[in-house]
Enzyme design. Structure first.
Site, PDB file in Angstrom:
ATOM      1  NE  ARG A  15      -2.023  -2.317   3.223  1.00 36.02           N
ATOM      2  CZ  ARG A  15      -2.400  -2.744   4.421  1.00 36.02           C
ATOM      3  NH1 ARG A  15      -3.498  -2.257   4.970  1.00 36.02           N
ATOM      4  NH2 ARG A  15      -1.687  -3.634   5.085  1.00 36.02           N
ATOM      5  CE  LYS A  22       4.389  -1.779   6.024  1.00 31.37           C
ATOM      6  NZ  LYS A  22       2.962  -2.039   6.221  1.00 31.37           N
TER       7      LYS A  22
END
Ligand code: UD1
Ligand code: CA
Length: 458
Positions: A15, A22
């Protein structure tokens, strides 16, 4: 009971829509994972934290190679439960295991210490929190007696369950022996076909192990970061918390919402910081200092009674007491500025020592130089420190006066008390106490006519 710490950091973070894993995204100038590891280290575990890495693992390991951790690869990312399974061979049966997530970076070591203290040795401990908007998070389902019965992921939650605002932070404390028994039994029969760590709750209930939960002081502490919006929200929370700590210590921040620390700031008493000041690396500010707006301070030590005016960039420098710097000054690494020095507008200083009471007021470059005491540098003075191949030094003695628009071609030494005439290009040493100048003689030509525009067309 000894403590083992497992940090999950193998996920890709889809995402984030980024090619960077991330956990390497930065919060307050430091990667998410580094925040979590540093908090973990503050708990003083007997053995280094175990970091589960996977997606683009080599980059993660390389970027964080300075951290004292044990790296464990999760070759395929099959879920949070599967991730913790990778650590099982490293977890002594008699230890308790604190599980942290690499994408939950704001939790304080204080909260974790209390969590460890308050969780009975043979219980399953969870940190939960009430989120006004719990979107995307696992929900804590409790029965009528308020006992935790299940954690349900949003994807699998019913409408009623989705309305629950108590969420799973992803932080657990659990005896290693339970992990050894339970994790091999995990199944991936769920919406995401992943091995969920949240199923620990199911096994605890099945085996009569008590489940205890604790909440942090502020729910934002356990906010997870899954996209750039959550990253920005976490940054603001971090900065507000940092600013409030400074204000509690007596620092005046004209607007805590326009102040960023990407590193560590230590301050004395009566420090005032105006808006849009950015602190990077390690910065120390002494007593009775004011830092005016739009200034960046990176790895700087500032003594007492210093004023940094607007729009300065100061990097890798030491500034002694009673200096006035800026506006629009740039000071670059390995510069030491003595007491009561004034550095004015549009001045760049690099790798130099400026002794006390010296003034460099307007427009200029001082590089690889040593300036003595009470030196006055005129406007537009430049040290020509680079000959195209090598860097050379400029040395200016005490009480020297350098006239405006002078070039000092290094290596060159200006003696004590020397005066340099404005507009000089100095290529040889200038003796002490004398006037040295080097420029064309001024002439005036009588009857000289300025050219007139021709009227003839070409
Ligand atoms: C997870 C929890 C959810 C909780 C939320 C808190 C599960 C199933 N869900 O959801 O209940 O509310 O965290 O933020 O546990 N990871 C690995 N290997 C994997 C998968 C993930 O190391 O195979 C790591 C990720 O890098 C990340 C952490 O585990 O640091 C959490 O994974 P993520 O996919 O973000 O879980 P959430 O969907 O946020
Ligand atoms: Ca997450």
């Amino acid at each position: 009971m000894s403590l083992s710490i497992v940090i999950l950091a193998a996920g890709q973070g889809k995402r984030m829509n980024s090619s960077l894993p991330k956990v390497l995204h930065c919060l307050a100038g430091k990667s998410l994972l580094e925040h979590v590891v540093q908090n973990a280290l503050q708990l003083g575990p007997a053995t280094p934290p175990l970091v589960i890495y996977g997606h683009q693992g080599e980059i993660v390991r390389k970027t964080l190679s300075h951290l004292a951790v044990t790296w464990i690869e999760q070759p395929q990312q099959l879920g949070t439960g599967h991730a913790v399974s990778q650590a099982l061979p490293h977890l002594p049966e008699s230890n308790r295991v604190l599980i942290l997530y690499g994408d939950v970076p704001l939790v304080t070591s204080n909260t974790l210490e209390q969590f460890i203290q308050n969780t009975p040795a043979d219980a399953l401990g969870l940190i939960t929190a009430h989120f006004p908007r719990p979107n995307g998070l696992g929900r804590i389902v409790r029965d009528k007696q308020n006992k935790i019965v299940r954690i349900v992921e949003e994807k699998e939650a019913t409408a009623t369950e989705r309305a629950i605002q108590e969420i799973n932070s992803g932080i657990y404390l659990v005896p290693a022996r339970y992990l050894n028994q339970w994790l091999p039994q995990l199944k991936n029969t769920n919406a995401q076909q992943e091995f969920y760590l949240t199923d620990l709750v199911h096994f605890a209930i099945e085996n009569g192990v008590s489940i205890v939960s604790q909440q942090p002081a502020e729910h934002e502490e356990v906010a997870g970061i899954n996209d750039c919006i959550q990253l920005a929200t976490a940054e603001r929370f971090y900065q507000r918390r940092y600013a409030e700590n400074l204000m509690r210590q007596g620092v005046t921040l004209y607007d805590p919402n326009r102040f960023d620390v990407r590193g560590e700031l230590t301050t004395g008493r009566d420090v005032i910081i105006d808006v849009n000041v950015i602190i990077e690396g390690r910065v120390i500010i002494g007593n009775h200092c004011i830092v005016r707006s739009n200034t960046v301070l990176r790895n700087v030590v500032i003594a007492d009674h210093v004023e940094i005016k607007e729009n300065c960039v100061i990097d890798g420098a030491e500034i002694a007491e009673h200096c006035v710097i800026g506006p629009f000054a740039r000071i670059r690494p390995t510069t030491a500025v003595g007491s009561d020095v004034q550095i004015g507008n549009f001045i760049e200083i690099k790798n130099s020592i400026i002794d006390s009471h010296t003034k460099v007021h307007h427009v200029g470059y001082i590089g690889d130089s040593e300036l003595g005491k009470r030196v006055n540098i005129g406007a537009g003075t430049i040290t020509c420190n680079f000959d195209g191949a090598n860097k050379h030094k400029t040395i200016i003695g005490d009480d020297a006066f350098i006239g405006s628009n002078t070039e000092l071609v290094a290596p060159v030494t200006i003696g004590e008390g020397a005066t340099i005439g404005a507009g000089s290009t100095i290529t040889r040493n200038a003796p002490a106490q004398q006037l040295t100048l080097c420029r064309a003689q001024q002439r005036s030509i009588a009857n000289w006519q300025r050219k007139k525009k021709s009227t003839q067309e070409l």
